[in-house]
Write an enzyme that holds these catalytic residues in place. Structure first.
Site, PDB file in Angstrom:
ATOM      1  N   CYS A 140       0.794  -1.212   0.000  1.00  0.00           N
ATOM      2  CA  CYS A 140       0.000   0.000   0.000  1.00  0.00           C
ATOM      3  C   CYS A 140       0.831   1.268   0.000  1.00  0.00           C
ATOM      4  CB  CYS A 140      -0.949   0.019   1.192  1.00  0.00           C
ATOM      5  SG  CYS A 140      -0.154  -0.182   2.773  1.00  0.00           S
ATOM      6  N   GLY A 184      -0.207   0.192  -5.098  1.00  0.00           N
ATOM      7  CA  GLY A 184      -1.375  -0.633  -4.802  1.00  0.00           C
ATOM      8  C   GLY A 184      -2.516  -0.289  -5.734  1.00  0.00           C
ATOM      9  N   ASN A 221       0.787   1.243   6.243  1.00  0.00           N
ATOM     10  CA  ASN A 221       1.645   0.592   5.250  1.00  0.00           C
ATOM     11  C   ASN A 221       2.640  -0.271   6.012  1.00  0.00           C
ATOM     12  OD1 ASN A 221       3.251  -0.150   3.082  1.00  0.00           O
ATOM     13  ND2 ASN A 221       4.312   1.809   2.965  1.00  0.00           N
ATOM     14  N   GLY A 222       2.597  -1.574   5.789  1.00  0.00           N
ATOM     15  CA  GLY A 222       3.518  -2.469   6.489  1.00  0.00           C
ATOM     16  C   GLY A 222       2.845  -3.753   6.895  1.00  0.00           C
ATOM     17  N   TYR A 279      12.914  -1.775  -6.749  1.00  0.00           N
ATOM     18  CA  TYR A 279      11.705  -1.937  -7.555  1.00  0.00           C
ATOM     19  C   TYR A 279      10.535  -1.038  -7.173  1.00  0.00           C
ATOM     20  CZ  TYR A 279       7.547  -4.148  -9.596  1.00  0.00           C
ATOM     21  OH  TYR A 279       6.386  -4.379 -10.271  1.00  0.00           O
TER      22      TYR A 279
END
Length: 463
Positions: A8, A34, A108-109, A258
């Site tokens: 996300c 996302g 996020n995580g 990436y």
């Protein structure tokens, strides 16, 4: 180019008129992190309104929807969902009413002790609405005996382990926090309002700042929490910094490989420049004669430019990517997979035929996509194909907020270099060394801050 997915992106906007509109544009800029769901919560100082739905940002929100999300503060979330979790219940932000009022949260995580915490909360009577580990944090805050929301958040974070960048929204305040390792990125920016007052934004990537005209200030430090208040009064809105955990920097190294957009600054450095340097280091480690260097678009472009510059071998855009291909086939047949690659990537036979080429990509996961790329290049008439990867072999899955395959599916974890080369069908295969990757990150400074590189060396920082 293969199946890596960041779970996300998050954003928080504070003390800005129509804050939800800026959150919308920030989420649009971070759509690459996302694509399964998107959501925004906004506060007008009295109540919080939330809208979230499965789909891309532009599908989830339109002008009438954003008009309903009124207020000078908002938070937002883009989600990448894993199999079996595609439902509105899994979308964020999470909204809840509790003893201190209303609150929304975006994360996020990934929490490594989520199962243990959830079990304990359920035994204590908590009722969960989703499978999200993020929901644990809401329950911990609601159950905390602390008097202020600030202290309740700290109390909750002391009970969780893992990787997180978080934004919280109450009716009048906003909070942003990173875990003690700083695994997931989160940056702070400033916005000048029409009346000259200052507004603020926090986001997973600085490309969100560029789109809305915000000025990058700095990254949040590992273990730091920013408290934003004063938007609904005449008080100063400058965020207050609280160092709630001792910093132990271990930034996610795969952001550079990436995940992040190349125009973003992540962990204080420009992503494009680092990827280009990765190509330079790759050329230093693996010297070979060839007619041209070709990137796998778009993941290998910057590294291919670096490789070409260092090696002197001409750079060519020998593969064209169709950016408008979404989900194509449900049936997992070999012919369907092959056609999907062809729909996305098409080689230019006129420049490839009869040539010895070096293909640059950022990583190999299962090897199936690389295999198909090699195949279509053979069909285009390439004489020899060398696949060079601008990162080390991926040998371990991630447990800190990245959707990666199980170790049994990671081809480099289970096969030798020669076996991988044989499977994908390349004439040669080479990877950037871990030391080469580290050199790429630190090529322009002496500040060798720590990184989590468990996907490459199997050394997990959190168990």
């Amino acid at each position: 180019m293969e199946d890596w997915n960041e779970k996300c992106a998050i954003v928080g906007v504070y003390n800005v008129p129509n804050a939800s509109i800026l959150s919308y544009y920030a989420l649009f800029a971070m759509q690459h992190r996302g694509q399964e769901a998107s959501g925004i919560s906004a506060s007008n100082g009295k109540k919080i309104a939330t809208h979230k739905q499965m789909g891309l940002v532009t599908k989830v929100f339109d002008a009438p929807t954003l008009k309903k999300l009124q207020g000078n503060s908002s938070i937002g979330h883009n989600r990448y969902s894993t199999a079996g979790e595609d439902s509105i219940d899994e979308c964020q932000p999470i909204f809840a009413r509790y003893s201190l009022g209303e609150m929304a949260l975006a994360h996020n995580g990934n929490l490594t002790n989520a199962k243990e915490v959830r079990t304990r909360l359920i035994e204590d009577g908590a009722i969960f609405q989703s499978h999200l580990d993020t929901e644990n944090i809401i329950h911990l805050i609601a159950k905390s005996p602390k008097k202020s929301l600030t202290n309740r958040i700290v109390d909750a974070l002391e009970q969780i382990q893992g990787a997180y960048a978080l934004v919280f929204l109450s009716r009048t305040k906003m909070f942003a926090v990173r875990d003690r390792y700083g695994l997931r990125p989160l940056s702070l920016g400033q916005i000048t309002n029409p009346d000259g007052s200052m507004g603020y934004i926090v986001a997973s990537e600085t490309c969100a700042f560029d789109l809305i005209g915000a000025t990058y200030i700095r990254d949040l430090a590992p273990g730091e929490m920013l408290v934003f208040e004063g938007a609904y009064s005449q008080h100063n809105t400058t965020p207050k910094s609280l160092q709630i955990f001792t910093p132990q920097p271990k930034f996610c190294i795969f952001e550079y490989v990436y995940f992040a957009r190349p125009d973003s600054k992540v962990f204080g450095k420009n992503v494009y420049e680092i990827r280009k340097q990765m190509g330079i280091e790759l050329a230093k480690e693996h010297k070979i004669q060839a007619d041209m260097v070709i990137p796998v678009p778009d993941s290998g472009v910057a590294a291919a430019i670096g490789y070409s510059r260092e090696s002197g071998i001409p750079f060519e855009l020998g593969i064209i990517r169709n950016h408008y291909v979404g989900r194509t086939f449900i049936e997992p047949t070999q012919s369907a997979r092959e056609l999907k690659v062809k729909l996305k990537l098409n080689p230019i036979a006129a420049i490839i035929a009869g040539k010895e080429i070096i293909i640059i990509d950022d990583s190999i996961v299962r090897g199936t996509t690389s295999k198909q790329i090699i195949k279509i290049l053979r069909q285009a008439g390439a004489k020899k194909i060398h696949l060079f990867i601008s990162s080390p072999p991926t040998i371990s899955p991630c447990y800190y907020g990245v959707d990666t395959p199980d170790v049994s599916e990671l081809i480099c974890a289970n096969h030798s270099l020669e076996e991988v080369r044989d499977f994908i069908g390349a004439d040669s295969l080479a990877f950037l060394s871990l030391s080469g990757l580290q050199k790429s990150i630190h090529h322009d400074d002496d500040n060798h801050q720590g990184f989590c590189q468990a996907c490459f060396d199997g050394n997990y920082i959190i168990t």
